[in-house]
Design a protein around this motif. Sequence first.
Motif, short mmCIF file in Angstrom:
data_model
loop_
_atom_site.label_atom_id
_atom_site.label_comp_id
_atom_site.label_asym_id
_atom_site.label_seq_id
_atom_site.Cartn_x
_atom_site.Cartn_y
_atom_site.Cartn_z
N GLY A 139 34.25 26.76 29.10
CA GLY A 139 35.55 26.93 28.45
C GLY A 139 36.45 27.86 29.24
N MET A 140 35.89 28.95 29.76
CA MET A 140 36.67 29.88 30.57
C MET A 140 37.19 29.20 31.83
N VAL A 141 36.33 28.43 32.48
CA VAL A 141 36.74 27.72 33.70
C VAL A 141 37.84 26.73 33.36
N ASN A 142 37.66 25.99 32.28
CA ASN A 142 38.67 24.99 31.90
C ASN A 142 40.02 25.65 31.60
N GLU A 143 40.01 26.80 30.96
CA GLU A 143 41.26 27.52 30.69
C GLU A 143 41.94 27.89 32.00
N ARG A 144 41.16 28.34 32.95
CA ARG A 144 41.72 28.73 34.26
C ARG A 144 42.26 27.51 35.00
N VAL A 145 41.51 26.40 34.93
CA VAL A 145 41.96 25.17 35.58
C VAL A 145 43.31 24.75 34.99
N GLU A 146 43.41 24.78 33.67
CA GLU A 146 44.66 24.39 33.01
C GLU A 146 45.82 25.30 33.41
N ALA A 147 45.55 26.60 33.52
CA ALA A 147 46.60 27.54 33.92
C ALA A 147 47.07 27.25 35.34
N ILE A 148 46.14 26.95 36.22
CA ILE A 148 46.50 26.65 37.61
C ILE A 148 47.24 25.32 37.67
N GLN A 149 46.82 24.35 36.87
CA GLN A 149 47.52 23.06 36.84
C GLN A 149 48.98 23.24 36.43
N ARG A 150 49.22 24.12 35.44
CA ARG A 150 50.59 24.36 35.00
C ARG A 150 51.40 25.04 36.11
N ALA A 151 50.76 25.95 36.83
CA ALA A 151 51.47 26.69 37.87
C ALA A 151 51.66 25.87 39.14
N LEU B 94 41.98 26.71 44.55
CA LEU B 94 42.74 27.87 44.07
C LEU B 94 41.95 28.67 43.04
N LEU B 95 41.25 27.96 42.16
CA LEU B 95 40.42 28.63 41.17
C LEU B 95 39.31 29.42 41.85
N ALA B 96 38.67 28.82 42.84
CA ALA B 96 37.60 29.51 43.56
C ALA B 96 38.14 30.78 44.22
N LEU B 97 39.31 30.69 44.84
CA LEU B 97 39.91 31.87 45.46
C LEU B 97 40.25 32.94 44.43
N ASP B 98 40.77 32.51 43.28
CA ASP B 98 41.12 33.45 42.22
C ASP B 98 39.86 34.15 41.69
N LEU B 99 38.81 33.38 41.48
CA LEU B 99 37.56 33.97 40.99
C LEU B 99 36.95 34.90 42.03
N ALA B 100 37.03 34.51 43.31
CA ALA B 100 36.51 35.37 44.38
C ALA B 100 37.30 36.68 44.43
N ASP B 101 38.61 36.60 44.24
CA ASP B 101 39.44 37.79 44.22
C ASP B 101 39.05 38.70 43.06
N GLU B 102 38.84 38.13 41.89
CA GLU B 102 38.41 38.92 40.73
C GLU B 102 37.06 39.58 40.98
N LEU B 103 36.14 38.82 41.55
CA LEU B 103 34.81 39.36 41.85
C LEU B 103 34.93 40.52 42.82
N HIS B 104 35.73 40.34 43.86
CA HIS B 104 35.93 41.40 44.85
C HIS B 104 36.51 42.65 44.19
N ALA B 105 37.54 42.47 43.36
CA ALA B 105 38.17 43.61 42.69
C ALA B 105 37.19 44.29 41.74
N THR B 106 36.39 43.51 41.05
CA THR B 106 35.40 44.08 40.12
C THR B 106 34.35 44.88 40.88
N ARG B 107 33.88 44.33 41.98
CA ARG B 107 32.90 45.05 42.80
C ARG B 107 33.50 46.35 43.34
N ARG B 108 34.75 46.29 43.79
CA ARG B 108 35.40 47.49 44.31
C ARG B 108 35.51 48.55 43.22
N ARG B 109 35.93 48.13 42.01
CA ARG B 109 36.03 49.10 40.90
C ARG B 109 34.66 49.67 40.56
N ALA B 110 33.62 48.82 40.60
CA ALA B 110 32.26 49.30 40.30
C ALA B 110 31.81 50.32 41.35
#
Length: 124
Positions: free
Chosen positions: A36-48, A60-76
Amino acid sequence: MSNVTQSKQTVAVEVAGQRLRLSAHADPQHIERLAGMVNERVEAIQRAAKGAGMPTILALLALDLADELHATRRRAEEAQGRSKEEIERTRAHARQVEQSAREAIAEVLAEIDRALVVEEPEST
């Protein structure tokens, strides 16, 4: 979480329009929530990105998720660094408190020793 390994369960989900039948040790509801989370993101990217094909949207979703993962790791890592610094400050403070306590105890013992010497009766 229990120490007992869950048996594999099969769950059917739809992700980005693709029906998937997955077999995993994870809770099926958890997999459904992730889908469901992935589908929500796909729909948001489709709209954009109107008119973009599914491969582009998924990239684009893979890049967005990779960016989030990178930011989360950096914050951790930053949080871990701050925690280590705080632990070291706390240890240094504990050493100071211990040293102050030792000095105070030594002063009290010296005072007691002086008092005992003054109070000893003289021998006749």
